[in-house]
Design a protein around this motif. Structure first.
Motif, PDB file in Angstrom:
ATOM      1  N   VAL A 172       0.836  -1.201   0.000  1.00 37.09           N
ATOM      2  CA  VAL A 172       0.000   0.000   0.000  1.00 37.09           C
ATOM      3  C   VAL A 172       0.871   1.250   0.000  1.00 37.09           C
ATOM      4  N   PHE A 173       1.918   1.255   0.812  1.00 35.09           N
ATOM      5  CA  PHE A 173       2.835   2.397   0.887  1.00 35.09           C
ATOM      6  C   PHE A 173       3.415   2.705  -0.496  1.00 35.09           C
ATOM      7  N   ARG A 174       3.885   1.656  -1.169  1.00 38.52           N
ATOM      8  CA  ARG A 174       4.535   1.846  -2.472  1.00 38.52           C
ATOM      9  C   ARG A 174       3.567   2.447  -3.495  1.00 38.52           C
ATOM     10  N   HIS A 175       2.347   1.930  -3.557  1.00 34.75           N
ATOM     11  CA  HIS A 175       1.362   2.454  -4.495  1.00 34.75           C
ATOM     12  C   HIS A 175       0.938   3.874  -4.114  1.00 34.75           C
ATOM     13  N   ALA A 176       0.835   4.134  -2.812  1.00 34.42           N
ATOM     14  CA  ALA A 176       0.340   5.433  -2.349  1.00 34.42           C
ATOM     15  C   ALA A 176       1.253   6.565  -2.793  1.00 34.42           C
ATOM     16  N   VAL A 177       2.540   6.411  -2.615  1.00 32.39           N
ATOM     17  CA  VAL A 177       3.468   7.492  -2.956  1.00 32.39           C
ATOM     18  C   VAL A 177       3.399   7.821  -4.446  1.00 32.39           C
ATOM     19  N   VAL A 178       3.376   6.791  -5.288  1.00 39.54           N
ATOM     20  CA  VAL A 178       3.319   7.012  -6.738  1.00 39.54           C
ATOM     21  C   VAL A 178       1.984   7.622  -7.147  1.00 39.54           C
ATOM     22  N   ILE A 200       3.118  10.824   3.631  1.00 42.19           N
ATOM     23  CA  ILE A 200       2.913  12.248   3.398  1.00 42.19           C
ATOM     24  C   ILE A 200       4.240  12.931   3.053  1.00 42.19           C
ATOM     25  N   ASP A 201       5.291  12.617   3.817  1.00 43.57           N
ATOM     26  CA  ASP A 201       6.606  13.219   3.564  1.00 43.57           C
ATOM     27  C   ASP A 201       7.153  12.810   2.195  1.00 43.57           C
ATOM     28  N   ALA A 202       7.019  11.522   1.866  1.00 39.27           N
ATOM     29  CA  ALA A 202       7.555  11.026   0.601  1.00 39.27           C
ATOM     30  C   ALA A 202       6.830  11.641  -0.589  1.00 39.27           C
ATOM     31  N   THR A 203       5.514  11.809  -0.471  1.00 41.72           N
ATOM     32  CA  THR A 203       4.728  12.421  -1.544  1.00 41.72           C
ATOM     33  C   THR A 203       5.124  13.876  -1.751  1.00 41.72           C
ATOM     34  N   GLY A 251       8.331  18.083  -4.797  1.00 45.77           N
ATOM     35  CA  GLY A 251       9.123  19.264  -4.472  1.00 45.77           C
ATOM     36  C   GLY A 251       8.374  20.263  -3.625  1.00 45.77           C
ATOM     37  N   LEU A 252       7.419  19.784  -2.815  1.00 47.51           N
ATOM     38  CA  LEU A 252       6.637  20.664  -1.948  1.00 47.51           C
ATOM     39  C   LEU A 252       7.306  20.779  -0.587  1.00 47.51           C
ATOM     40  N   SER A 253       7.359  21.978  -0.062  1.00 46.35           N
ATOM     41  CA  SER A 253       7.962  22.205   1.240  1.00 46.35           C
ATOM     42  C   SER A 253       7.111  21.573   2.346  1.00 46.35           C
ATOM     43  N   PRO A 254       7.743  20.838   3.284  1.00 48.15           N
ATOM     44  CA  PRO A 254       6.994  20.250   4.399  1.00 48.15           C
ATOM     45  C   PRO A 254       6.229  21.288   5.217  1.00 48.15           C
ATOM     46  N   GLU A 255       6.727  22.529   5.227  1.00 49.70           N
ATOM     47  CA  GLU A 255       6.062  23.590   5.987  1.00 49.70           C
ATOM     48  C   GLU A 255       4.692  23.947   5.416  1.00 49.70           C
TER      49      GLU A 255
END
Length: 320
Positions: free
Chosen positions: A215-221, A254-257, A262-266
């Motif tokens: 699930v993790f692998r599919h979610a990020v992509v 969330i962090d990996a996505t 290229g979105l700032s975590p902030e």
């Protein structure tokens, strides 16, 4: 001017009982350190006696209506996203309708698991812009604690209960509203995240089962792809986005996505630490938190995204 669906109010509701990792570790073979390291979750809320998907949804709706300065009688559409309805039928949306004292309106449930709120928002947006309604309540509400296997430490630590709702109103405006939505599904992966029961198969409710790594692998992509799609459809770039409100499944997803785009975590709203994964409720719950604490303001460009069992996934871009 352009007819657009504008968010006029946001509200949320949580059960009374708060369950933190330490208390959970006394019930199942796990630890606070293990849960936080792998998921970012520290606590969640669990529905108790008298608290159901419909009652939590109704409380969230009342708060959203109060913020919008509107009466429930002005609502002519209710779309409730849930995978844990109060009953097989009638829909929980009609229960909310009755609890709010609305005599007549369009009311139905949408079932797309964690992506449910995005599906519901897209459906309501299309109906408002098509003239089928003028004011909608769009809700994500879940009581996932009632379909968890509390002896399975790989899944029971991940989920919580809650509800979030928005008042969506059709307005002639160029300055605010939903700019674009994009939705997807791929049923070939249904065995990766599912409930092992149902009325037409086992005749039982069943329990949640998940293959977490897949699930993790599919979610990020999938999430990175659909975020790119909705930004392109809106004529936006990642630099134009003020806030991303993601499905609160796992802090690492969330962090990996965000990194992939290229979105700032902030600029990413994170509430998984306090609510855990509340499925269809997680996006509107997080949205309400960020609106109430003053981060999200009128005029901000906000992108919502989620992925859930099925698989389903989707995103929406709006000028709040």
């Amino acid at each position: 001017m352009t007819l657009r669906s504008v968010i006029a109010g946001v509200g949320s509701a949580l059960p009374k009982r708060r369950l933190d990792n330490a208390e959970l570790a006394a019930q199942v073979d796990t630890s606070d350190e293990w849960i936080v390291e792998r998921t970012g979750i520290r606590t969640r809320y669990i529905a108790g006696e008298g608290e159901t998907t419909a009652t939590l949804a109704t409380e969230a709706c009342r708060k959203a209506l109060a913020e919008a300065g509107m009466d429930a009688t002005e609502v002519d559409l209710i779309v409730l996203a849930t995978a844990t309805p109060d009953q097989t039928f009638p829909s929980s949306a009609t229960k909310v309708q009755a609890l709010l004292g609305i005599r007549d309106c369009i009311a139905f449930d949408v079932h797309a698991v964690c992506t449910g709120f995005l599906y519901a928002l897209s459906v309501a947006d299309a109906m408002l812009r098509g003239g089928n309604a003028r004011t909608a309540l769009v809700i994500g509400a879940e009581t996932f604690s009632r379909i968890l296997d509390w002896e399975d430490r790989t899944t029971c630590v991940l989920f919580g209960d809650g509800a979030g709702a928005v008042v969506l109103r059709a307005e002639d405006t160029e300055d605010r509203g939903i700019l674009a939505t994009r939705l997807h599904a791929d049923g070939r992966h249904g065995d990766m995240l599912y409930v092992d029961g149902g009325p037409s198969t086992t005749g039982t409710v069943g329990k949640l089962r998940m293959k977490g790594r897949e699930v993790f692998r599919h979610a990020v992509v999938n999430l990175a792809d659909v975020l790119g799609e909705v930004l392109e459809a809106s004529g936006l770039t990642p630099d134009d986005v003020d806030w991303v409100v993601p499905h609160q499944a796992n802090a690492r997803i969330i962090d990996a996505t965000a990194r992939k785009l290229g979105l700032s975590p902030e600029r990413v709203v994170l509430t998984v630490d306090r609510h855990a994964n509340t499925s269809a409720a997680s996006v509107p719950l997080a949205l309400d938190v960020a609106v109430k604490d003053g981060r999200i303001k009128h005029g901000d460009v906000v992108v919502l995204e989620a992925m859930g069992g099925g698989f389903t996934w989707g995103a929406a871009a709006m000028r709040f």
